[in-house]
Design a protein around this motif. Structure first.
Motif, PDB file in Angstrom:
ATOM      1  N   ASN A  57      47.243  39.726  48.641  1.00  0.00           N
ATOM      2  CA  ASN A  57      46.215  40.680  48.222  1.00  0.00           C
ATOM      3  C   ASN A  57      45.089  40.810  49.240  1.00  0.00           C
ATOM      4  O   ASN A  57      43.909  40.835  48.903  1.00  0.00           O
ATOM      5  CB  ASN A  57      45.655  40.297  46.845  1.00  0.00           C
ATOM      6  CG  ASN A  57      46.759  40.223  45.826  1.00  0.00           C
ATOM      7  OD1 ASN A  57      47.563  41.151  45.717  1.00  0.00           O
ATOM      8  ND2 ASN A  57      46.859  39.114  45.124  1.00  0.00           N
ATOM      9  N   GLY A  89      39.951  47.415  46.915  1.00  0.00           N
ATOM     10  CA  GLY A  89      38.902  47.325  45.907  1.00  0.00           C
ATOM     11  C   GLY A  89      38.989  45.984  45.192  1.00  0.00           C
ATOM     12  O   GLY A  89      40.058  45.359  45.144  1.00  0.00           O
ATOM     13  N   GLU A  90      37.864  45.547  44.656  1.00  0.00           N
ATOM     14  CA  GLU A  90      37.847  44.207  44.050  1.00  0.00           C
ATOM     15  C   GLU A  90      37.628  44.201  42.547  1.00  0.00           C
ATOM     16  O   GLU A  90      37.886  43.200  41.888  1.00  0.00           O
ATOM     17  CB  GLU A  90      36.761  43.356  44.723  1.00  0.00           C
ATOM     18  CG  GLU A  90      37.143  43.038  46.155  1.00  0.00           C
ATOM     19  CD  GLU A  90      36.104  42.216  46.880  1.00  0.00           C
ATOM     20  OE1 GLU A  90      35.015  42.002  46.321  1.00  0.00           O
ATOM     21  OE2 GLU A  90      36.399  41.810  48.015  1.00  0.00           O
ATOM     22  N   VAL A  91      37.121  45.308  42.018  1.00  0.00           N
ATOM     23  CA  VAL A  91      36.823  45.296  40.578  1.00  0.00           C
ATOM     24  C   VAL A  91      37.362  46.547  39.889  1.00  0.00           C
ATOM     25  O   VAL A  91      37.616  47.573  40.514  1.00  0.00           O
ATOM     26  CB  VAL A  91      35.290  45.221  40.312  1.00  0.00           C
ATOM     27  CG1 VAL A  91      34.729  43.882  40.710  1.00  0.00           C
ATOM     28  CG2 VAL A  91      34.567  46.336  41.053  1.00  0.00           C
ATOM     29  N   GLN A 128      39.852  48.099  53.464  1.00  0.00           N
ATOM     30  CA  GLN A 128      39.731  47.111  52.392  1.00  0.00           C
ATOM     31  C   GLN A 128      40.379  47.534  51.086  1.00  0.00           C
ATOM     32  O   GLN A 128      40.620  48.714  50.829  1.00  0.00           O
ATOM     33  CB  GLN A 128      38.266  46.798  52.152  1.00  0.00           C
ATOM     34  CG  GLN A 128      37.446  48.012  51.804  1.00  0.00           C
ATOM     35  CD  GLN A 128      35.964  47.679  51.745  1.00  0.00           C
ATOM     36  OE1 GLN A 128      35.399  47.596  50.666  1.00  0.00           O
ATOM     37  NE2 GLN A 128      35.342  47.470  52.884  1.00  0.00           N
ATOM     38  N   SER A 148      39.273  49.505  38.007  1.00  0.00           N
ATOM     39  CA  SER A 148      40.531  50.208  38.293  1.00  0.00           C
ATOM     40  C   SER A 148      40.826  50.267  39.787  1.00  0.00           C
ATOM     41  O   SER A 148      41.920  50.614  40.192  1.00  0.00           O
ATOM     42  CB  SER A 148      40.461  51.625  37.718  1.00  0.00           C
ATOM     43  OG  SER A 148      39.393  52.308  38.331  1.00  0.00           O
ATOM     44  N   ARG A 149      39.838  49.929  40.614  1.00  0.00           N
ATOM     45  CA  ARG A 149      40.055  49.947  42.069  1.00  0.00           C
ATOM     46  C   ARG A 149      40.623  48.633  42.578  1.00  0.00           C
ATOM     47  O   ARG A 149      40.974  48.529  43.747  1.00  0.00           O
ATOM     48  CB  ARG A 149      38.736  50.212  42.792  1.00  0.00           C
ATOM     49  CG  ARG A 149      38.172  51.562  42.479  1.00  0.00           C
ATOM     50  CD  ARG A 149      36.848  51.737  43.155  1.00  0.00           C
ATOM     51  NE  ARG A 149      36.456  53.130  43.112  1.00  0.00           N
ATOM     52  CZ  ARG A 149      35.698  53.714  44.014  1.00  0.00           C
ATOM     53  NH1 ARG A 149      35.237  53.024  45.028  1.00  0.00           N
ATOM     54  NH2 ARG A 149      35.385  54.976  43.913  1.00  0.00           N
ATOM     55  N   LYS A 150      40.663  47.636  41.730  1.00  0.00           N
ATOM     56  CA  LYS A 150      41.108  46.313  42.168  1.00  0.00           C
ATOM     57  C   LYS A 150      42.525  46.399  42.747  1.00  0.00           C
ATOM     58  O   LYS A 150      43.444  46.932  42.117  1.00  0.00           O
ATOM     59  CB  LYS A 150      41.088  45.332  40.992  1.00  0.00           C
ATOM     60  CG  LYS A 150      41.335  43.929  41.438  1.00  0.00           C
ATOM     61  CD  LYS A 150      41.043  42.929  40.338  1.00  0.00           C
ATOM     62  CE  LYS A 150      41.303  41.547  40.931  1.00  0.00           C
ATOM     63  NZ  LYS A 150      41.247  40.503  40.000  1.00  0.00           N
ATOM     64  N   GLY A 151      42.666  45.900  43.973  1.00  0.00           N
ATOM     65  CA  GLY A 151      43.984  45.882  44.619  1.00  0.00           C
ATOM     66  C   GLY A 151      44.402  47.218  45.196  1.00  0.00           C
ATOM     67  O   GLY A 151      45.513  47.356  45.707  1.00  0.00           O
ATOM     68  N   LYS A 152      43.529  48.225  45.129  1.00  0.00           N
ATOM     69  CA  LYS A 152      43.854  49.549  45.688  1.00  0.00           C
ATOM     70  C   LYS A 152      43.115  49.722  47.012  1.00  0.00           C
ATOM     71  O   LYS A 152      42.046  49.147  47.220  1.00  0.00           O
ATOM     72  CB  LYS A 152      43.411  50.689  44.742  1.00  0.00           C
ATOM     73  CG  LYS A 152      43.810  50.498  43.296  1.00  0.00           C
ATOM     74  CD  LYS A 152      45.294  50.429  43.103  1.00  0.00           C
ATOM     75  CE  LYS A 152      45.652  50.291  41.622  1.00  0.00           C
ATOM     76  NZ  LYS A 152      46.906  49.585  41.410  1.00  0.00           N
TER      77      LYS A 152
END
Ligand code: FES
Length: 191
Positions: free
Chosen positions: A68, A131-133, A129, A135-139
């Motif tokens: 990740n 996203g971390e939080v 980068q 709905s953006r997490k992992g995108k």
């Protein structure tokens, strides 16, 4: 009586034409160079190297990148060892759980690594980068105006102003090195 004035005007016009012709030639040269650069973006066999930091220009080894994580890379010609630096060759490399990749993306991935052009298709900002939080997490997230791309699904657009996915770079493993298995699939850069 008026001849000298006419001659002066004619000389001025001639000078302007000569300048315009010169500028046109320069522009043509510049366009030619840009076009040539775009045609040699990434080739099969190019080795991915770090784009910045204290390991800049060194090959990225698979065991150096945790899960990740996203980072920027450039392709390096393995024979000449020339790193192909430029906005259009900038890559965003992501390591994901292979089980999360859709079937089509998995075809172009290597050990959970997926690679895309780092140039946001909205207005061309570089993406570096995840996203971390929320709905953006992992995108993949563009920090300029908030475009969100799904790295598990061919970088399809999930949100923001971008209209088109990022170009995908097929990968393969060569020992511990990540290597391009072909050129970019899809258009690099903005429309
Ligand atoms: Fe990436 Fe606008 S340039 S969202």
């Amino acid at each position: 009586m008026h001849k000298p004035e006419y001659t002066a005007k004619a000389r001025l016009l001639k000078r302007r034409e000569t300048l315009q012709a010169g500028l046109g030639a320069c522009t043509g040269l510049l366009l030619g160079r840009t076009f040539a650069q775009e045609n040699s973006l990434v080739a099969a066999g190019d080795v991915l190297v770090y784009a910045s930091g204290d390991k800049a220009d060194q090959p990225i080894l698979v065991n150096q990148v945790g899960p990740n994580k996203a980072l920027n890379a450039y392709p390096m010609d393995p024979s000449s060892q020339v790193v192909k630096k430029g906005l259009k060759t900038l890559i965003v490399l992501v390591r994901l759980d292979p089980k999360t990749l859709d079937a089509n993306t998995a075809k172009y991935a290597a050990n959970g690594f997926v690679a895309y052009s780092a140039i946001c298709t909205h207005q061309g900002c570089p993406i570096s980068q995840l996203g971390e939080v929320g709905s953006r997490k992992g995108k993949l997230v563009c920090t300029c105006h908030g475009a969100v791309y799904d790295p598990t699904a061919g970088a399809k657009v999930l949100g923001g102003l971008a209209k088109r996915p990022l170009a995908l770079l097929p990968l393969k493993l060569q020992g511990q090195n990540l290597v391009a298995a072909g050129g970019f699939i899809g258009k690099v850069g903005v429309d």
